[in-house]
Scaffold this motif. Structure first.
Motif, PDB file in Angstrom:
ATOM      1  N   LEU A 137       0.827  -1.203   0.000  1.00  0.00           N
ATOM      2  CA  LEU A 137       0.000   0.000   0.000  1.00  0.00           C
ATOM      3  C   LEU A 137       0.865   1.258   0.000  1.00  0.00           C
ATOM      4  CD1 LEU A 137      -2.905   0.928  -0.035  1.00  0.00           C
ATOM      5  CD2 LEU A 137      -2.873   0.933   2.456  1.00  0.00           C
ATOM      6  N   GLU A 138       1.993   1.217   0.699  1.00  0.00           N
ATOM      7  CA  GLU A 138       2.885   2.380   0.748  1.00  0.00           C
ATOM      8  C   GLU A 138       3.407   2.735  -0.650  1.00  0.00           C
ATOM      9  OE1 GLU A 138       7.139   3.806   2.680  1.00  0.00           O
ATOM     10  OE2 GLU A 138       6.197   1.972   3.416  1.00  0.00           O
ATOM     11  N   GLY A 139       3.745   1.730  -1.444  1.00  0.00           N
ATOM     12  CA  GLY A 139       4.229   1.975  -2.802  1.00  0.00           C
ATOM     13  C   GLY A 139       3.169   2.609  -3.686  1.00  0.00           C
ATOM     14  N   VAL A 140       1.933   2.130  -3.558  1.00  0.00           N
ATOM     15  CA  VAL A 140       0.842   2.698  -4.342  1.00  0.00           C
ATOM     16  C   VAL A 140       0.585   4.138  -3.885  1.00  0.00           C
ATOM     17  CG1 VAL A 140      -1.580   2.441  -5.000  1.00  0.00           C
ATOM     18  CG2 VAL A 140      -0.169   0.413  -4.704  1.00  0.00           C
ATOM     19  N   ALA A 141       0.660   4.382  -2.563  1.00  0.00           N
ATOM     20  CA  ALA A 141       0.457   5.731  -2.030  1.00  0.00           C
ATOM     21  C   ALA A 141       1.532   6.688  -2.548  1.00  0.00           C
ATOM     22  CB  ALA A 141       0.461   5.707  -0.508  1.00  0.00           C
ATOM     23  N   ARG A 142       2.777   6.232  -2.637  1.00  0.00           N
ATOM     24  CA  ARG A 142       3.849   7.082  -3.188  1.00  0.00           C
ATOM     25  C   ARG A 142       3.571   7.438  -4.647  1.00  0.00           C
ATOM     26  NH1 ARG A 142       9.604   5.663  -0.608  1.00  0.00           N
ATOM     27  NH2 ARG A 142       8.873   5.275   1.495  1.00  0.00           N
ATOM     28  N   SER A 143       3.023   6.491  -5.386  1.00  0.00           N
ATOM     29  CA  SER A 143       2.656   6.748  -6.777  1.00  0.00           C
ATOM     30  C   SER A 143       1.557   7.809  -6.855  1.00  0.00           C
ATOM     31  CB  SER A 143       2.185   5.444  -7.422  1.00  0.00           C
ATOM     32  OG  SER A 143       1.670   5.672  -8.693  1.00  0.00           O
ATOM     33  N   VAL A 144       0.590   7.747  -5.948  1.00  0.00           N
ATOM     34  CA  VAL A 144      -0.492   8.734  -5.903  1.00  0.00           C
ATOM     35  C   VAL A 144       0.083  10.111  -5.588  1.00  0.00           C
ATOM     36  CG1 VAL A 144      -2.575   9.451  -4.658  1.00  0.00           C
ATOM     37  CG2 VAL A 144      -2.276   7.059  -5.302  1.00  0.00           C
ATOM     38  N   ILE A 145       1.014  10.172  -4.631  1.00  0.00           N
ATOM     39  CA  ILE A 145       1.648  11.454  -4.281  1.00  0.00           C
ATOM     40  C   ILE A 145       2.394  12.026  -5.478  1.00  0.00           C
ATOM     41  CG2 ILE A 145       3.462  12.514  -2.863  1.00  0.00           C
ATOM     42  CD1 ILE A 145       2.574  10.545  -0.615  1.00  0.00           C
ATOM     43  N   GLY A 146       3.094  11.176  -6.219  1.00  0.00           N
ATOM     44  CA  GLY A 146       3.800  11.630  -7.422  1.00  0.00           C
ATOM     45  C   GLY A 146       2.846  12.179  -8.470  1.00  0.00           C
ATOM     46  N   SER A 147       1.726  11.516  -8.650  1.00  0.00           N
ATOM     47  CA  SER A 147       0.727  12.004  -9.614  1.00  0.00           C
ATOM     48  C   SER A 147       0.164  13.345  -9.166  1.00  0.00           C
ATOM     49  CB  SER A 147      -0.418  10.999  -9.753  1.00  0.00           C
ATOM     50  OG  SER A 147       0.028   9.799 -10.312  1.00  0.00           O
ATOM     51  N   ALA A 148      -0.111  13.475  -7.868  1.00  0.00           N
ATOM     52  CA  ALA A 148      -0.638  14.735  -7.345  1.00  0.00           C
ATOM     53  C   ALA A 148       0.370  15.862  -7.557  1.00  0.00           C
ATOM     54  CB  ALA A 148      -0.968  14.594  -5.855  1.00  0.00           C
ATOM     55  N   ARG A 149       1.630  15.603  -7.275  1.00  0.00           N
ATOM     56  CA  ARG A 149       2.666  16.624  -7.445  1.00  0.00           C
ATOM     57  C   ARG A 149       2.748  17.077  -8.905  1.00  0.00           C
ATOM     58  NH1 ARG A 149       7.314  14.144  -5.167  1.00  0.00           N
ATOM     59  NH2 ARG A 149       6.391  14.702  -3.177  1.00  0.00           N
ATOM     60  N   THR A 150       2.664  16.136  -9.832  1.00  0.00           N
ATOM     61  CA  THR A 150       2.698  16.466 -11.255  1.00  0.00           C
ATOM     62  C   THR A 150       1.506  17.338 -11.653  1.00  0.00           C
ATOM     63  OG1 THR A 150       3.831  14.400 -11.738  1.00  0.00           O
ATOM     64  CG2 THR A 150       2.751  15.473 -13.577  1.00  0.00           C
ATOM     65  N   MET A 151       0.395  17.166 -10.951  1.00  0.00           N
ATOM     66  CA  MET A 151      -0.814  17.933 -11.248  1.00  0.00           C
ATOM     67  C   MET A 151      -0.846  19.267 -10.504  1.00  0.00           C
ATOM     68  SD  MET A 151      -3.454  14.760 -10.982  1.00  0.00           S
ATOM     69  CE  MET A 151      -4.911  15.750 -11.144  1.00  0.00           C
ATOM     70  N   GLY A 152       0.180  19.550  -9.709  1.00  0.00           N
ATOM     71  CA  GLY A 152       0.217  20.807  -8.972  1.00  0.00           C
ATOM     72  C   GLY A 152      -0.629  20.781  -7.714  1.00  0.00           C
ATOM     73  N   ILE A 153      -0.863  19.596  -7.180  1.00  0.00           N
ATOM     74  CA  ILE A 153      -1.661  19.450  -5.966  1.00  0.00           C
ATOM     75  C   ILE A 153      -0.743  19.015  -4.835  1.00  0.00           C
ATOM     76  CG2 ILE A 153      -3.555  18.166  -4.922  1.00  0.00           C
ATOM     77  CD1 ILE A 153      -5.011  18.649  -7.417  1.00  0.00           C
ATOM     78  N   GLN A 154      -0.777  19.754  -3.735  1.00  0.00           N
ATOM     79  CA  GLN A 154       0.072  19.437  -2.593  1.00  0.00           C
ATOM     80  C   GLN A 154      -0.599  18.389  -1.709  1.00  0.00           C
ATOM     81  OE1 GLN A 154       0.485  23.233  -0.665  1.00  0.00           O
ATOM     82  NE2 GLN A 154       2.333  23.735  -1.830  1.00  0.00           N
ATOM     83  N   VAL A 155       0.235  17.638  -0.997  1.00  0.00           N
ATOM     84  CA  VAL A 155      -0.270  16.702   0.002  1.00  0.00           C
ATOM     85  C   VAL A 155       0.119  17.287   1.348  1.00  0.00           C
ATOM     86  CG1 VAL A 155      -0.145  14.370   0.919  1.00  0.00           C
ATOM     87  CG2 VAL A 155      -0.022  14.746  -1.547  1.00  0.00           C
ATOM     88  N   ARG A 156      -0.896  17.697   2.122  1.00  0.00           N
ATOM     89  CA  ARG A 156      -0.632  18.296   3.428  1.00  0.00           C
ATOM     90  C   ARG A 156      -1.867  18.167   4.309  1.00  0.00           C
ATOM     91  NH1 ARG A 156      -2.889  23.668   3.369  1.00  0.00           N
ATOM     92  NH2 ARG A 156      -3.228  24.390   1.247  1.00  0.00           N
TER      93      ARG A 156
END
Length: 150
Positions: A124-143
């Motif tokens: 699950l951690e690996g999939v979550a990191r992929s989601v964070i990478g996609s969000a960053r590419t879209m200009g969306i912060q995780v906070r």
């Protein structure tokens, strides 16, 4: 009944209907579009609200029969929905963040994406990191949501 080929489609849940988008993919294979739409709507409606774009992997056979698997919505769609945005940036990696999602939302998106057949073996951690990478590419912060007060 021998295998003919696989087709990948993106179809809105619960609202599939025979038309040019589906017809161009299924017509050359001789598959009954109305039957596919009926089966797809029956299977997708209980899982997702109407209109959510879903990936479909359809296996076509020489006797004009078919099987299909419904996959989860695109990661970008889930991220935009959690961020409360209608559409993403016009270009990748924008300078200014257009929104944010919480770590809890990342975890929920990762659980949805991990349910797909091709990702069930990933941690699950690996999939979550992929989601964070996609969000960053879209200009969306995780906070955290409390960060708004600063």
């Amino acid at each position: 009944m021998s295998f003919l080929r696989h087709v990948k489609l993106r179809v809105p849940s619960g609202t599939a209907r025979p038309g040019p988008a589906i017809g161009q993919a299924l017509g050359p294979l001789g598959i009954n579009m109305a039957e596919f739409c009926k089966q797809f709507n029956e299977r997708s409606e209980p899982m997702y609200e109407k209109g959510v774009p879903l990936g479909v992997r359809l296996s076509a056979y020489s006797d004009r029969s078919f099987k299909f698997d419904i996959r989860s919505p695109p990661t970008s769609y889930l991220i935009l929905k959690c961020a409360g945005l209608d559409k993403g940036p016009g270009q990748p990696n924008p300078e200014v963040a257009s929104g944010y999602i919480t770590p809890e939302a990342v975890y929920e998106i990762a659980k949805i994406k991990r349910a797909d057949e091709m990702r069930h073996h990933l941690p699950l951690e690996g999939v979550a990191r992929s989601v964070i990478g996609s969000a960053r590419t879209m200009g969306i912060q995780v906070r955290e949501a409390e960060d708004d007060l600063v």
